[in-house]
Write a protein that holds these residues in place. Structure first.
Motif, PDB file in Angstrom:
ATOM      1  N   GLU A  15       1.045  -1.273   0.055  1.00  0.00           N
ATOM      2  CA  GLU A  15       0.039   0.028  -0.026  1.00  0.00           C
ATOM      3  C   GLU A  15       0.810   1.164  -0.212  1.00  0.00           C
ATOM      4  N   ARG A  17       0.980   5.095   1.010  1.00  0.00           N
ATOM      5  CA  ARG A  17       0.167   6.155   1.796  1.00  0.00           C
ATOM      6  C   ARG A  17       0.653   7.404   1.204  1.00  0.00           C
ATOM      7  N   PRO A  18      -0.377   8.492   1.395  1.00  0.00           N
ATOM      8  CA  PRO A  18      -0.193   9.887   1.165  1.00  0.00           C
ATOM      9  C   PRO A  18       1.120  10.415   1.865  1.00  0.00           C
ATOM     10  N   GLU A  20       2.793  13.025   4.529  1.00  0.00           N
ATOM     11  CA  GLU A  20       2.279  14.120   5.302  1.00  0.00           C
ATOM     12  C   GLU A  20       2.290  15.370   4.578  1.00  0.00           C
ATOM     13  N   PHE A  26       3.022  10.012  -2.686  1.00  0.00           N
ATOM     14  CA  PHE A  26       2.793   8.918  -1.773  1.00  0.00           C
ATOM     15  C   PHE A  26       4.078   8.111  -1.414  1.00  0.00           C
ATOM     16  N   GLN A  28       5.942   4.401   0.082  1.00  0.00           N
ATOM     17  CA  GLN A  28       5.736   2.923   0.586  1.00  0.00           C
ATOM     18  C   GLN A  28       7.122   2.286   1.227  1.00  0.00           C
ATOM     19  N   ARG A  43      12.707   3.305   1.543  1.00  0.00           N
ATOM     20  CA  ARG A  43      11.257   3.797   1.257  1.00  0.00           C
ATOM     21  C   ARG A  43      11.276   4.335  -0.418  1.00  0.00           C
TER      22      ARG A  43
END
Length: 125
Positions: A15, A17-18, A20, A26, A28, A43
């Motif tokens: 998945e 994730r947006p 912050e 995004f 991962q 990442r």
């Protein structure tokens, strides 16, 4: 080699994730503490066209990045650099940095950070 001993270099269906405070950005985690990595976290970031991650810094850590695809602008301190696939970026501790994808294709880059409890992000905008 026993497949159970191999870390998940790119987990299928991982998945995203947006980020912050990011826009069209995004993240991962490809390899992290849950994989038994003792010294770093790997990442993968994706910046869609028009995407950005605002200016921020990490007071106690350096990190390294490698651009997999696309082209983006990276603010490093007072300097703006354009980087593209195949190029690497080094960001020393305390260095303000930001990312902007003004192109028409997504940008993907790897980011390696040391595994430490002192990791913190200070947002500057």
């Amino acid at each position: 080699m026993d497949e159970g001993l191999l870390p998940p270099l790119h987990r299928a269906g991982l998945e995203a994730r947006p980020v912050e405070r990011g826009e069209k950005a995004f993240i991962q985690v490809l390899i992290g503490p849950e994989d038994g990595a003792p010294h770093f976290i790997l990442r993968k970031f994706t910046l869609l066209p028009g995407g950005r991650i605002p200016k921020h810094k990490h007071p106690t850590i350096e990190h390294e990045q490698y651009v997999l695809s696309g082209r983006m602008k990276v603010l490093l301190g007072d300097e703006v650099r354009e980087v593209q696939a195949g190029q690497a970026v080094f960001i020393p501790p305390e260095t303000p940095h930001a990312y902007l994808n003004e192109g028409e294709e997504a940008v993907e880059f790897l980011c390696i950070i040391p595994k430490t409890s002192a990791y913190a992000t200070e947002w500057l905008e």
